[in-house]
Write a protein that holds these residues in place. Structure first.
Motif, short mmCIF file in Angstrom:
data_model
loop_
_atom_site.label_atom_id
_atom_site.label_comp_id
_atom_site.label_asym_id
_atom_site.label_seq_id
_atom_site.Cartn_x
_atom_site.Cartn_y
_atom_site.Cartn_z
N ARG A 169 4.35 -0.79 -0.15
CA ARG A 169 4.80 0.24 0.24
C ARG A 169 5.21 0.10 1.85
N ASP A 170 6.37 0.83 2.30
CA ASP A 170 6.91 0.69 3.47
C ASP A 170 6.35 2.06 4.18
N SER A 171 5.79 1.84 5.45
CA SER A 171 5.38 3.16 6.10
C SER A 171 6.40 4.10 6.35
N THR A 205 7.36 -1.18 15.22
CA THR A 205 7.94 -1.07 13.92
C THR A 205 7.41 -0.35 12.66
N ARG A 206 8.07 -0.20 11.56
CA ARG A 206 7.43 0.39 10.59
C ARG A 206 6.65 -0.87 9.80
N VAL A 207 5.81 -0.98 9.08
CA VAL A 207 5.14 -1.91 8.31
C VAL A 207 5.26 -1.82 6.80
N ARG A 208 4.96 -3.01 6.25
CA ARG A 208 5.15 -2.95 4.67
C ARG A 208 3.46 -3.56 4.35
N VAL A 209 2.74 -2.78 3.43
CA VAL A 209 1.54 -3.10 3.09
C VAL A 209 1.39 -3.14 1.62
#
Length: 149
Positions: free
Chosen positions: A98-100, A129-133
């Motif tokens: 999922r991308d923030s 930045t946006r993060v991906r978890v």
């Protein structure tokens, strides 16, 4: 003629199934705790500069033994905001990634050439930045690489 499983075999199988389910749940919780240990620093720990910050945090978080972790990103946000990425605060990408939706303040630490375990030295890059978890049971358990200059 096919014989049905007898009682003792079934009574041995049931505890094994329950044990496997319990261990799976514990490992998911451990993965979230590991995610927090490796990637969350809120509020950001004070240091004279970002290079010293990286050297300090990487060592404190156990990321310099048995080898110098090549790259690690710290997110400077409350865990509640990061957990939210696995819900309404994130957009599905693929699988459990999922991308923030929102951007976060981050520091990415990259090991310097010649570093040795126990004496790891890092350079730092900071940004927003946006993060991906990756999420498991609505909890972040993995941070995809975050690219900063």
């Amino acid at each position: 003629m096919v014989m049905a499983p007898r009682g003792p075999r079934l009574t041995l199988l049931l505890p094994l199934i329950l044990l496997a389910a319990t261990l799976a749940q514990l490992s998911e919780g451990a993965s979230y705790r590991q995610f927090v240990r490796q990637h969350v620093n809120h509020p950001k720990t004070g240091a004279p500069n970002d290079r010293i910050y990286c050297n300090l945090l990487m060592q404190r978080r156990g990321l310099t033994r048995p080898r110098c972790k090549p790259t690690n990103t710290f997110i400077h946000a409350p865990t509640s905001q990061l957990r939210n990425i696995c819900g309404r605060g994130g957009r599905p990408v693929s699988g459990n990634l999922r991308d923030s939706i929102r951007s976060f303040s981050v520091t990415t630490c990259r090991v310097l050439p010649g570093s040795q375990p126990g004496r790891c030295r890092y350079r730092a890059a900071t940004g927003v930045t946006r993060v991906r978890v990756a999420c498991v049971r609505q909890l972040p358990v993995h941070l995809e690489p975050t690219y900063l200059p």
